[in-house]
Scaffold this motif. Sequence first.
Motif, PDB file in Angstrom:
ATOM      1  N   GLU A 100       0.796  -1.229   0.000  1.00 30.13           N
ATOM      2  CA  GLU A 100       0.000   0.000   0.000  1.00 30.13           C
ATOM      3  C   GLU A 100       0.828   1.279   0.000  1.00 30.13           C
ATOM      4  O   GLU A 100       0.268   2.372   0.030  1.00 30.13           O
ATOM      5  N   ILE A 101       2.150   1.181  -0.025  1.00 34.45           N
ATOM      6  CA  ILE A 101       2.957   2.394   0.025  1.00 34.45           C
ATOM      7  C   ILE A 101       3.307   2.886  -1.375  1.00 34.45           C
ATOM      8  O   ILE A 101       3.378   2.115  -2.332  1.00 34.45           O
ATOM      9  N   LEU A 102       3.526   4.181  -1.476  1.00 35.98           N
ATOM     10  CA  LEU A 102       3.904   4.784  -2.745  1.00 35.98           C
ATOM     11  C   LEU A 102       5.395   4.598  -3.027  1.00 35.98           C
ATOM     12  O   LEU A 102       5.789   4.202  -4.119  1.00 35.98           O
ATOM     13  N   PRO A 118       3.654   6.863   2.356  1.00 33.84           N
ATOM     14  CA  PRO A 118       2.449   6.062   2.194  1.00 33.84           C
ATOM     15  C   PRO A 118       1.555   6.599   1.072  1.00 33.84           C
ATOM     16  O   PRO A 118       0.758   5.864   0.491  1.00 33.84           O
ATOM     17  N   ASP A 119       1.703   7.891   0.764  1.00 32.84           N
ATOM     18  CA  ASP A 119       0.927   8.542  -0.294  1.00 32.84           C
ATOM     19  C   ASP A 119       1.698   9.774  -0.743  1.00 32.84           C
ATOM     20  O   ASP A 119       2.839   9.985  -0.339  1.00 32.84           O
ATOM     21  N   ARG A 120       1.070  10.616  -1.545  1.00 33.40           N
ATOM     22  CA  ARG A 120       1.756  11.809  -2.056  1.00 33.40           C
ATOM     23  C   ARG A 120       1.744  12.969  -1.060  1.00 33.40           C
ATOM     24  O   ARG A 120       2.411  13.979  -1.266  1.00 33.40           O
ATOM     25  N   LYS A 121       1.008  12.851   0.034  1.00 32.16           N
ATOM     26  CA  LYS A 121       0.839  13.972   0.955  1.00 32.16           C
ATOM     27  C   LYS A 121       1.771  13.936   2.169  1.00 32.16           C
ATOM     28  O   LYS A 121       1.993  14.949   2.801  1.00 32.16           O
ATOM     29  N   GLY A 122       2.289  12.798   2.532  1.00 31.20           N
ATOM     30  CA  GLY A 122       3.089  12.727   3.738  1.00 31.20           C
ATOM     31  C   GLY A 122       4.162  11.664   3.666  1.00 31.20           C
ATOM     32  O   GLY A 122       4.206  10.871   2.723  1.00 31.20           O
TER      33      GLY A 122
END
Length: 161
Positions: A100-102, A118-122
Amino acid sequence: MGLFGKLFKGPEVDMEKSDANRKRMRSLFNQLVEHGEDYNILFGYTEDVGRFNYGLVHGSKTKIGNLIVGWNETSQTIVVVPTVPDLSEGGEPVIYRRSEILKAYQNKYPTDAFIIYPDRKGYIGINVCDWLEDEKLYVYVSQEAEVKAFTDFFLNHFKTK
């Protein structure tokens, strides 16, 4: 070794204190994480550097966050539990599943941190070390074998290409 060898050897780990904190880390982690006993654990920390600029005065202030970091090779999962240096309390666990990680990698500069997006925000930067002497800022635990095991796990199973 002589007198000078003893003088310049530096501080030594109090293994009794280290082992007691290792047991407290395990107990706290198991209490806060479902099936916590299925995870290997180690102490880690994260840094939040705030920069300021007041005309002629420039600088930065670093906030340290203590973490209990758990990893499970079978499920390829890392769980991070915020805590305090005396391990008297822990926060809400954050789960990072490999699927689930980016992006994830080991940063080499300025520190040797493990970075997970984990995403594009943090993101989170997890620093690990064999032992830190400052009990006011960090959990007092000696963990050379755990650092090697976590590094191997991260680089072999979690790092994105």
